[in-house]
Motif scaffolding. Sequence first.
Motif, short mmCIF file in Angstrom:
data_model
loop_
_atom_site.label_atom_id
_atom_site.label_comp_id
_atom_site.label_asym_id
_atom_site.label_seq_id
_atom_site.Cartn_x
_atom_site.Cartn_y
_atom_site.Cartn_z
N THR A 131 8.24 -39.14 -39.04
CA THR A 131 8.98 -37.96 -38.36
C THR A 131 10.57 -38.13 -38.27
O THR A 131 11.02 -39.31 -38.45
CB THR A 131 8.49 -38.06 -36.82
OG1 THR A 131 9.03 -39.37 -36.14
CG2 THR A 131 6.93 -37.77 -36.90
N ARG A 132 11.43 -36.89 -38.37
CA ARG A 132 12.65 -36.91 -38.26
C ARG A 132 13.20 -37.68 -36.99
O ARG A 132 14.29 -38.62 -37.36
CB ARG A 132 13.21 -35.61 -38.19
CG ARG A 132 14.66 -35.42 -38.22
CD ARG A 132 15.19 -34.10 -38.20
NE ARG A 132 14.99 -33.53 -39.39
CZ ARG A 132 15.18 -32.39 -39.78
NH1 ARG A 132 15.62 -31.58 -38.94
NH2 ARG A 132 15.04 -32.16 -41.13
N HIS A 133 12.71 -37.81 -35.90
CA HIS A 133 13.26 -38.38 -34.77
C HIS A 133 13.01 -40.02 -34.98
O HIS A 133 14.09 -40.43 -34.83
CB HIS A 133 12.19 -38.15 -33.49
CG HIS A 133 12.70 -38.68 -32.41
ND1 HIS A 133 13.68 -38.78 -31.55
CD2 HIS A 133 11.92 -39.94 -31.65
CE1 HIS A 133 13.82 -39.41 -30.48
NE2 HIS A 133 12.79 -40.18 -30.45
N VAL A 134 11.86 -40.33 -35.52
CA VAL A 134 12.01 -41.77 -35.82
C VAL A 134 12.83 -42.25 -37.08
O VAL A 134 13.58 -43.38 -36.74
CB VAL A 134 10.36 -42.21 -36.24
CG1 VAL A 134 10.17 -43.56 -36.76
CG2 VAL A 134 9.54 -41.96 -35.02
N GLN A 135 12.99 -41.21 -37.81
CA GLN A 135 13.86 -41.80 -39.15
C GLN A 135 15.36 -41.78 -38.59
O GLN A 135 16.15 -42.74 -38.93
CB GLN A 135 13.87 -40.61 -40.33
CG GLN A 135 12.35 -40.77 -40.85
CD GLN A 135 12.20 -42.08 -41.78
OE1 GLN A 135 13.37 -42.22 -42.61
NE2 GLN A 135 11.22 -42.54 -41.70
N THR A 136 15.54 -40.75 -37.78
CA THR A 136 17.13 -40.78 -37.24
C THR A 136 17.29 -42.13 -36.24
O THR A 136 18.39 -42.76 -36.63
CB THR A 136 17.36 -39.74 -36.39
OG1 THR A 136 16.94 -38.23 -37.43
CG2 THR A 136 18.67 -39.56 -35.59
N LEU A 137 16.45 -42.61 -35.39
CA LEU A 137 16.66 -43.57 -34.52
C LEU A 137 16.63 -44.89 -35.48
O LEU A 137 17.61 -45.74 -35.15
CB LEU A 137 15.31 -43.72 -33.49
CG LEU A 137 15.65 -42.81 -32.43
CD1 LEU A 137 14.31 -42.80 -31.52
CD2 LEU A 137 16.81 -42.82 -31.65
N ALA A 138 15.76 -44.99 -36.45
CA ALA A 138 15.78 -46.11 -37.19
C ALA A 138 17.11 -46.29 -38.05
O ALA A 138 17.50 -47.61 -38.19
CB ALA A 138 14.56 -46.28 -38.22
N THR A 139 17.60 -45.31 -38.42
CA THR A 139 19.05 -45.33 -39.08
C THR A 139 20.02 -45.88 -38.21
O THR A 139 20.78 -46.75 -38.76
CB THR A 139 19.17 -44.01 -39.88
OG1 THR A 139 18.18 -43.43 -40.67
CG2 THR A 139 20.58 -44.17 -40.40
N GLN A 140 20.02 -45.23 -36.97
CA GLN A 140 21.05 -45.83 -36.09
C GLN A 140 20.68 -47.26 -36.03
O GLN A 140 21.88 -48.09 -35.67
CB GLN A 140 20.87 -45.05 -34.75
CG GLN A 140 21.38 -43.59 -35.05
CD GLN A 140 20.90 -42.65 -33.82
OE1 GLN A 140 20.07 -42.95 -32.75
NE2 GLN A 140 21.50 -41.17 -33.70
N GLN A 141 19.63 -47.61 -35.49
CA GLN A 141 19.42 -49.04 -35.44
C GLN A 141 19.94 -49.92 -36.30
O GLN A 141 20.30 -51.06 -36.13
CB GLN A 141 17.90 -49.38 -35.13
CG GLN A 141 17.35 -48.97 -33.80
CD GLN A 141 15.83 -48.99 -33.63
OE1 GLN A 141 15.14 -49.27 -34.75
NE2 GLN A 141 15.33 -48.67 -32.38
N ASP A 142 19.52 -49.42 -37.66
CA ASP A 142 19.94 -50.36 -38.89
C ASP A 142 21.37 -50.39 -39.06
O ASP A 142 22.11 -51.57 -39.27
CB ASP A 142 19.34 -49.69 -40.22
CG ASP A 142 17.94 -49.84 -40.45
OD1 ASP A 142 17.34 -50.73 -39.78
OD2 ASP A 142 17.43 -49.27 -41.21
N ILE A 143 22.09 -49.15 -38.76
CA ILE A 143 23.79 -49.30 -38.83
C ILE A 143 24.19 -50.12 -37.53
O ILE A 143 25.13 -51.15 -37.75
CB ILE A 143 24.07 -47.83 -38.38
CG1 ILE A 143 24.14 -47.07 -39.67
CG2 ILE A 143 25.49 -47.69 -38.00
CD1 ILE A 143 24.08 -45.59 -39.49
N LEU A 144 23.56 -50.24 -36.48
CA LEU A 144 23.82 -51.10 -35.07
C LEU A 144 23.95 -52.66 -35.82
O LEU A 144 24.65 -53.55 -35.46
CB LEU A 144 23.33 -50.75 -34.12
CG LEU A 144 23.67 -49.59 -33.32
CD1 LEU A 144 22.96 -49.24 -32.11
CD2 LEU A 144 25.15 -49.63 -32.82
N GLN A 145 22.50 -52.74 -36.37
CA GLN A 145 22.34 -54.20 -36.82
C GLN A 145 23.31 -54.74 -37.78
O GLN A 145 23.78 -55.73 -37.71
CB GLN A 145 20.96 -54.51 -37.37
CG GLN A 145 20.65 -55.74 -37.35
CD GLN A 145 18.95 -55.72 -37.67
OE1 GLN A 145 18.61 -54.97 -38.43
NE2 GLN A 145 18.43 -56.96 -37.48
N ILE A 146 23.93 -53.86 -38.68
CA ILE A 146 24.82 -54.28 -39.94
C ILE A 146 26.09 -54.49 -39.31
O ILE A 146 26.77 -55.45 -39.60
CB ILE A 146 24.81 -53.06 -40.72
CG1 ILE A 146 23.63 -53.10 -41.62
CG2 ILE A 146 26.00 -53.65 -41.81
CD1 ILE A 146 23.28 -51.88 -42.42
#
Length: 155
Positions: A131-146
Amino acid sequence: MKLTTKGRYAVTAMMDLALHAKLDRVSLVDIAERQKISLAYLEQLFRSLRKAGLVLSVRGAKGGYMLARDAKEISLADILVAADENINLACGGGNTCNDAKPCLTHNLWTNLSREFFAFLHSKKLSDVVRTRHVQTLATQQDILQIGDIPIQFNR
């Protein structure tokens, strides 16, 4: 029925694992950091998930976890059952209600439990992570983790 923290965390962790499956193996440390779940709690959950055949563990320096089956084959019901989550909506009337001596609403709650379980069984891990919502949140989490990496845009 109230979904407990254990059930919610199990689904969340499995979603994270499915989202990062392309990495081959995902460490529990990374999942804990991204999802803000205690590492000790994740270790307990993943023992149950591994025992249920939903995840595989790989030991060693490049170890971690990976899905034991394709995300299209793992339902939300599979995950909740593995986490020992009670997904029964039965009235739970104790001595006043049971299958042998049901209360007035017993069949209503029993049927609702069956439908709810069928719904959870129909929802595959692959469906919920796309889902778009999950994909967006996952991308944000990955960016924050990096971390803060300067990005330059060419115009």
